[in-house]
Design a protein around this motif. Structure first.
Motif, PDB file in Angstrom:
ATOM      1  N   GLU A 287      13.708  34.269   5.366  1.00 40.99           N
ATOM      2  CA  GLU A 287      14.578  35.432   5.151  1.00 40.99           C
ATOM      3  C   GLU A 287      15.830  35.431   6.015  1.00 40.99           C
ATOM      4  OE1 GLU A 287      10.564  36.681   3.643  1.00 40.99           O
ATOM      5  OE2 GLU A 287      11.338  35.478   5.305  1.00 40.99           O
TER       6      GLU A 287
ATOM      7  N   TYR B 299       6.546  34.474   6.930  1.00 41.99           N
ATOM      8  CA  TYR B 299       7.981  34.202   6.960  1.00 41.99           C
ATOM      9  C   TYR B 299       8.345  33.192   5.883  1.00 41.99           C
ATOM     10  CZ  TYR B 299      12.661  33.061   8.556  1.00 41.99           C
ATOM     11  OH  TYR B 299      14.026  32.862   8.616  1.00 41.99           O
TER      12      TYR B 299
ATOM     13  N   HIS C  62       9.367  39.355  12.279  1.00 39.47           N
ATOM     14  CA  HIS C  62       8.905  39.355  10.892  1.00 39.47           C
ATOM     15  C   HIS C  62       7.426  39.010  10.804  1.00 39.47           C
ATOM     16  CE1 HIS C  62       9.899  39.102   6.540  1.00 39.47           C
ATOM     17  NE2 HIS C  62       8.888  38.235   6.512  1.00 39.47           N
TER      18      HIS C  62
END
Length: 327
Positions: A293, A290, A282
């Motif tokens: 998630e 980040y 990510h």
């Protein structure tokens, strides 16, 4: 196409130091009675830090606390006595789907599980329950045929690359095969649309995954091995896996409480390896900040860690009290 072969296997130490939900259930019961049923390796396990998983954005554990108080229930499919979920059927037990978080992943994930690896000793089931549309578990020797330009194997060793370098290496593989010029490194920003779409995709063989998002980002699927250490190399060297680009997680340490004798703390539980890979992906490949998630992939793991930690603290306190009484 899925190909299966007959193979011989024996038990050993897990590559990702996977833990047993059975042991966690014992600890759950023990935490309410003030004692712990330790494993044979518990004397060698490192002392747990009190909050190693703090800062995660997790759904409430209230539902798990209620289930813990009720005790085990029967799996509706196989009839087995289970706590929280059935590790054989990959189904929740005595709780509705709406009460447990689900996680959407940016890529599909396959887990190749050794046939002699006990279902109750693997955290792979956590991933399957919490991200059911994006996770597939295969039992070796059943392995799909993979496109080596679009699939990577998370496995340490010579030639393994970092998550940060993974996408560029996949592009280079594709272009070298077509004998075209090497592409400039592609910077993928604001690429929520570039992530692999999982909204309407069934979890199946890799060649079923299509779409413009996948073409923009070459990675379509990630493979993890859930196996005993003695058999890990045999699985990784299978001809269906040995040509895949290998990716290594190099800076992570496990929070697992049943450490194995002589193994470093960089041996991750399967669910930890999946989580850390996705977090790095990510940030380093999608180039996005980040914001938790995928934190709920650790929903069960973090709760069970807390249960075991409390049990050990209670056990330690009881031992100290007995020692003081003797003195």
């Amino acid at each position: 196409m899925l190909r299966c072969r007959r193979t011989l296997a024996s038990h050993g130490a897990n590559i990702w130091s996977t833990f047993s939900p059975l042991d966690c259930q014992r600890s759950t019961r023990a935490s309410m009675s003030g004692s712990v049923e330790g494993s044979r390796d518990s004397a060698h396990a490192p002392e747990l830090s009190k909050h190693p998983l703090q800062g995660l954005k997790l759904a409430s554990h209230a539902v798990l606390e209620k289930m813990q108080q009720r005790g085990r229930s029967k799996c509706a499919k196989c009839g087995g006595s289970r706590m929280f979920f059935c590790y054989t059927c990959c189904l929740l037990v005595d709780v509705s789907l709406q009460e447990i978080p689900t996680v959407k992943l940016p890529v599909k994930i396959d887990i190749i599980k050794h046939p002699n690896e006990r279902d109750g000793k693997s955290t792979a089931v956590h991933a399957k329950i919490l991200a059911p549309s994006d996770i597939t578990i295969y039992t070796y020797p059943c392995i799909p045929e993979y496109d080596q330009d679009k699939v990577v194997l998370v496995f340490p060793g010579p030639g393994a690359v970092t998550v940060q370098d993974m996408i560029q290496r996949l592009h280079e593989r594709t272009d070298n095969r077509s004998r075209g010029p090497l592409p400039k490194r592609r910077k993928i920003e604001n690429s929520a649309n570039a992530a692999h779409s999982t909204e309407n995709s069934a979890s199946g063989p890799p060649d079923e995954t299509n779409g413009s998002e996948s073409r923009a980002l070459p990675l379509q699927r990630v493979v993890f091995i859930d196996s005993t250490w003695n058999q890990t190399n045999k699985i990784s060297m299978d001809e269906r896996l040995q040509d895949l680009l290998r990716v290594e997680l190099t800076t992570r340490k496990t929070c697992f409480w049943r450490s194995q004798r002589g193994k470093p703390d960089t041996y991750l539980a399967t669910i930890e390896a999946i989580y850390y890979f996705l977090k790095d992906f990510h940030e380093q490949c999608l180039a996005q900040e980040y914001s938790g998630e995928y934190d709920n992939l650790l929903f069960f793991y973090s709760y069970l860690h807390t249960v075991v930690n409390k049990s050990r603290e209670a056990d330690k306190k009881e031992a100290e009290e007995k020692k003081t009484a003797r003195d």
